[in-house]
Design a protein around this motif. Sequence first.
Motif, short mmCIF file in Angstrom:
data_model
loop_
_atom_site.label_atom_id
_atom_site.label_comp_id
_atom_site.label_asym_id
_atom_site.label_seq_id
_atom_site.Cartn_x
_atom_site.Cartn_y
_atom_site.Cartn_z
N LEU A 258 0.82 -1.21 0.00
CA LEU A 258 0.00 0.00 0.00
C LEU A 258 0.86 1.27 0.00
O LEU A 258 0.39 2.33 -0.41
N TYR A 259 2.09 1.16 0.45
CA TYR A 259 2.98 2.32 0.45
C TYR A 259 3.71 2.48 -0.88
O TYR A 259 3.88 3.61 -1.39
N CYS A 260 4.15 1.38 -1.47
CA CYS A 260 4.98 1.46 -2.67
C CYS A 260 4.17 1.47 -3.96
O CYS A 260 4.63 2.01 -4.97
N TYR A 261 3.00 0.87 -3.95
CA TYR A 261 2.22 0.82 -5.19
C TYR A 261 1.81 2.21 -5.67
O TYR A 261 1.93 2.50 -6.88
N PRO A 262 1.33 3.11 -4.82
CA PRO A 262 1.04 4.48 -5.32
C PRO A 262 2.26 5.19 -5.89
O PRO A 262 2.14 5.97 -6.84
N ILE A 263 3.44 4.91 -5.32
CA ILE A 263 4.66 5.51 -5.87
C ILE A 263 4.91 5.00 -7.28
O ILE A 263 5.28 5.76 -8.19
#
Length: 277
Positions: A258-263
């Motif tokens: 959930l933290y890296c996917y939007p990036i």
Amino acid sequence: MSGPDRPGGLPVLLPFVAPRSEARLRPAHAWLLCGLGTVALPAWAQAGTASLPPLEVVLKWAPLLLTGFAFNVAISLMAMLLGTLAGTGLGLAMLAEGAVLRRVAWAVTQVFRNVPWLVLLFFVMFLVPFQVTVFGLRVPLPDWVKATFGFSLPVMANVAEIVRGAVRSVPTTQWEAAESLAFTRRQILWRIILPQCAKRMLPPWMNVYALIAMATVQASIVGVTEMLTLTAQVHAAEGGRPELFAPLYGFALLCFFLYCYPIDRLTARLERRFETR
């Protein structure tokens, strides 16, 4: 037994009455029962805790695990800051006019780009001292500080290559036009070339950050208390139940996703916008 005044009577069994000295609870027995209770109560409480369903166990320990995840994010941000500052200077050094400086910068970049990150982490953890003395003052260097520095080394090398590639991608006509206007090389680089490179460098720079954020779990191997370390401790505190392995580590996986996917999605959007593919 038959009574003396009843010679022909049937025998009668009298109730058993223990002597007063044997009916009392001896002090040694009381201490033994107290000791057994002291041992049995924690075991009973632990058995009651271990009976919680996996989802309730995850919810119970979620605040602690999220604290560890926030520490992972903090390490990644600090490593990215240090690596970006050092990598920008190293990338510009690879574009220097001096051949010696250019070759040394190129060699440093290649070394730190082509070495496993975990090896660099062990290298820093075991070679950097636990404390340094500055003007007679002892400054401790905890494990998380050394881990942050260890992660900043591959970031530095990758950012240096990003800077070099972005500067090289600017058409040579920009340099020639600026030279015709009597700009110095430093003025051309800082006022004309680097501002144009910002949008070229941003998408790959964000990719590097996503990689370093996911790689911070390797800090658990060298003793840093981050999310993966806390997950292992929680699993052990819950009795090492096999059915808790997937939920606990799945929660860690979900947090990083959930933290890296939007990036990743933002990086792809910026690439399309800036047309840097």
